[in-house]
Design an enzyme around this catalytic site. Structure first.
Site, short mmCIF file in Angstrom:
data_model
loop_
_atom_site.label_atom_id
_atom_site.label_comp_id
_atom_site.label_asym_id
_atom_site.label_seq_id
_atom_site.Cartn_x
_atom_site.Cartn_y
_atom_site.Cartn_z
CB SER A 67 77.95 95.31 64.67
OG SER A 67 77.49 94.54 64.67
CG ASP A 302 73.74 93.84 68.21
OD1 ASP A 302 74.14 93.15 67.36
OD2 ASP A 302 73.41 95.14 67.84
CB ALA A 396 68.08 86.19 57.87
CB ALA A 523 68.30 100.37 46.11
CB SER A 524 73.08 98.47 48.29
OG SER A 524 74.03 99.06 49.71
NE ARG A 531 72.79 94.49 49.84
CZ ARG A 531 74.60 94.91 50.45
NH1 ARG A 531 75.04 93.70 48.98
NH2 ARG A 531 75.35 95.32 50.21
#
Length: 557
Positions: A67, A302, A396, A523-524, A531
Site C-alpha cells: 500500500s 485502495d 480520515a 497504543a500503537s 498516539r
C-alpha cells in the site's frame, strides 16, 4: 487429491530463506521489508489453498502489496470469496503457519504444525475438490519474486487452479475474486472474471447515473488532477481513461506521479498518505487554477483524498470525513425523494479519529445516525454491513466504501417495478445506479473517485461548496514513545482509557479547559508508543492542549 510432501519439502528448503523472524498478520495482512518475506509468502500460499478447500473450492484471493509503505517494503493478504478480508478466526492460522515456517529447524517440524491446522479445521486432503486461487500484485520491484514464492506449491503440490491477474490494484483483486465466485455460484458459463469486467461495470454505472439526470458534462470542475503515487493505480487508471466508453474529454483530466516503472518513486512525496499528513500538494503539482479539483491515490489505489487550492493559494484538504459526509448528504436526500427514509436505514460509521465537526454535521445538519467503532477497517466494515441498509464508512485517510444491504436491493427493485415516471422514479434510479458505482468489497480509489465526481456534478457543487458544508476543528496527532504500550488499555471504542488508572480523569480535566475540546490516547499497533489525538476550537491553543495531555501520558507511563 494426493499431496506431494516430498515436493513440498523441496520447495520449503528452496524458498524459506528468512528464519527466526516473528511475523504478525494484521488488518493489512503481513507487511515488512520485502527481503524478509520469502518464508511468509510460502506459508501464505499454502493457507490460501487450505481456505479454498475449506470453502469447497471457491476462489480465494491473494494480493501482494504494501500500500502506502516505502518501496523497500512489501506484504501479502488473503481475500475471502465475497471480496472481504480474511475471516478473523483464520488470522491466527496465518501467523501460526508463517512462524512455524520461520522457526522450524527442518521441514518435518513445519509439517507437524501444518497437520495440526488441517486437523483442527477438518480439511479433507483426499477430496476431489479443486482449490481455486486468484492472485494479484502491485508495481513493486520485489513483487514478481514474491509471487513465485507464494504460488510455488499451489499447483505442483495442491493441484490448485491459479488465476494470475498480473499487476492490478488491491480493489480490483477484491472485486474480481468476488465476481468470479458469483459467476461460479450462478452457473455462469462466462469465463472467469477479468479486469475488463471491472472497467466495464464501473464505467457503465457512472455513465448510467449521468444519463439518468441527462447531464452531458461529467465534471463539475474545469479540470481534474489525479496523483497516483507512482503506484499501480497509474497504469490501471489510464486503462479506464482510454476506454471507448469513458466520456470525459482528455484535456479535462491529467494524471500525475504515474511512474510506476521507477520503484524508488513509489509514495515518495506524493500519494494520499503524504498529502493528508503534510497538508500540501504532492510533488510534481503546482496550483493551476483555484477552480480545479485534485485527488491522490495511495500506492495500491485502495484509498483516495481530494483537495483544492483557493484564490488565495491556500491548500484545502477534503479527506475521508469529507467524503463520507458528501455521500451521506446525497444519499439521505435521495431516500427522502423516494419516500424511503422510514423504510431503509442510512448511517455513517466513524472511528475516534474522525473530526468532531464532521460528527456534529452528520447528526445535527443531516440528521443521520453515526456509529463509532474501534480503529481498523474490519470493525468499520462490519458495523456498516450489519447495522444499516446504506452503511457509509471512510477513515480520515480516505479508505472506505458504502455497503448496501439485501433489503436495500429488494426494496429498490420492488419500488421501481411499480413506480411511475416521476420524482420517485428519478431518486430510485439514482439509488440503484449509485449502489452499482460503489465497490462494496473494499475501499477503492477509482470507484470512490467516480462516485465523488458524480455526486458533485448532480448536486452542482464546486470543491469549495463541498468544503464549506462544515469546518474542521483544528486537530493534532502526535506519537509519544513509552516503555510499555500494553499498559494503555481502552474502552468506549478507544475513546476512553481504563488503564493506567487515573490517567483518564487527568485528561478529562485538561479537555474541560478548552472549548469544543476532545482528546484520546491509544497504543500503537506496531511499536512501543501511543498516539495522542487532540482537537479544539482555537487553533492557537491546540499545541498547548496537546502538550498537556502528552505530559500526563509520560508521567503515567
Amino acid at each position: 487429491m494426493k499431496v506431494d510432501y516430498e515436493q513440498l519439502c523441496k520447495l520449503y528448503d528452496d524458498t524459506c530463506r528468512t528464519k527466526n523472524v516473528q511475523f504478525s498478520y494484521g488488518t493489512a495482512g503481513f507487511r515488512t521489508l520485502a527481503k524478509n518475506l520469502d518464508t511468509v509468502m510460502f506459508s501464505t500460499g499454502i493457507l490460501a489453498v487450505l481456505r479454498s478447500l475449506k470453502l469447497q473450492g471457491q476462489y480465494v484471493g491473494v494480493m501482494i502489496t504494501a500500500s502506502h509503505n516505502p518501496y523497500q517494503d512489501n506484504g501479502v493478504k488473503i481475500v475471502e470469496p465475497d471480496g472481504s478480508m480474511l475471516l478473523a478466526t483464520w488470522e491466527p492460522y496465518a501467523m501460526q503457519l508463517a512462524n512455524a515456517a520461520s522457526f522450524a529447524t527442518n521441514f518435518e517440524e513445519f509439517r507437524v504444525e501444518l497437520a495440526k491446522l488441517i486437523e483442527h479445521e477438518k480439511i479433507d486432503l483426499n477430496t476431489t475438490v479443486v482449490p481455486h486461487i486468484v492472485v494479484g500484485r502491485d508495481s513493486r520491484e520485489s513483487s514478481p519474486y514474491l509471487l513465485r514464492c507464494l504460488t510455488s506449491s499451489m499447483a505442483s503440490v495442491f493441484h490448485a487452479q491459479v488465476l494470475d491477474l498480473g499487476c492490478v490494484t488491491t480493489p480490483q483483486l477484491h472485486y474480481i475474486t468476488d465476481l468470479s465466485n458469483r459467476r461460479k455460484l450462478e452457473g455462469d458459463t462466462a469465463p472467469v472474471a477479468t479486469e475488463q469486467d471491472y472497467y466495464s461495470f464501473f464505467i457503465g454505472a457512472f455513465n448510467e447515473l449521468f444519463a439518468t439526470y441527462q447531464l452531458e458534462k461529467r465534471l463539475s470542475v474545469p479540470k481534474l488532477f489525479i496523483d497516483t503515487a507512482n503506484g499501480i493505480g497509474g497504469p490501471q487508471l489510464k486503462k479506464l481513461l482510454a476506454s471507448e466508453d469513458w466520456d470525459v474529454p482528455a484535456e479535462q483530466v491529467e494524471v500525475i506521479n504515474d511512474r510506476s516503472d521507477v520503484p524508488e518513486l513509489l509514495n515518495f512525496e506524493c500519494g494520499a498518505d503524504y498529502v493528508k499528513t503534510n497538508q500540501r500538494l504532492p510533488k510534481g503539482l503546482s496550483p493551476s487554477s483555484f477552480d480545479s479539483l485534485y485527488c491522490s491515490f495511495d500506492g495500491d489505489a485502495d484509498r483516495v483524498v481530494f483537495y483544492y487550492v483557493d484564490s488565495g493559494s491556500k491548500f484545502h484538504l477534503l479527506d475521508g470525513d469529507k467524503i463520507s459526509t458528501l455521500f451521506a448528504k446525497f444519499l439521505s436526500k435521495q431516500l427522502e425523494l423516494a419516500h424511503l427514509e422510514h423504510s431503509l436505514k442510512i448511517g455513517v460509521v466513524q472511528t475516534a479519529y474522525a473530526n468532531g465537526s464532521s460528527t456534529a454535521y452528520i447528526k445535527n445538519t443531516l440528521h443521520c445516525p453515526v456509529s463509532c467503532t474501534k480503529t481498523g477497517v474490519k470493525h468499520l466494515h462490519h458495523e456498516a454491513a450489519t447495522q444499516y441498509d446504506i452503511g457509509i464508512y471512510f477513515e480520515a485517510n480516505g479508505h472506505g466504501t458504502i455497503i448496501f444491504s439485501e433489503k436495500f436491493h429488494r426494496t429498490i427493485k420492488s419500488e421501481l417495478s411499480k413506480s411511475k415516471l416521476n420524482g420517485d422514479t428519478l431518486a430510485l434510479r439514482t439509488l440503484k445506479c449509485f449502489s452499482e458505482l460503489i465497490n462494496q468489497t473494499v475501499g477503492d480509489a477509482i470507484s470512490d473517485m467516480l462516485a465523488v465526481l458524480a455526486t458533485l456534478a448532480i448536486l452542482k457543487m464546486s470543491p469549495m461548496d463541498w468544503d464549506e458544508e462544515y469546518t474542521d476543528l483544528p486537530n493534532k496527532l502526535v506519537k509519544c514513545i513509552v516503555p510499555d504500550r500494553s499498559i494503555f488499555q481502552t474502552t468506549d471504542q478507544e475513546r476512553k482509557l481504563l488503564n493506567p488508572v487515573g490517567l483518564q480523569d487527568k485528561i478529562d480535566l485538561v479537555v474541560a479547559k478548552y472549548p469544543m475540546g476532545r482528546s484520546f490516547v491509544r497504543a500503537s499497533g506496531t511499536e512501543d508508543a501511543v498516539r495522542v489525538y487532540a482537537e479544539c476550537k482555537d487553533s492557537s491553543k491546540l499545541g498547548q492542549f496537546c502538550d498537556e495531555v502528552v505530559e500526563h501520558v509520560k508521567a503515567s507511563a
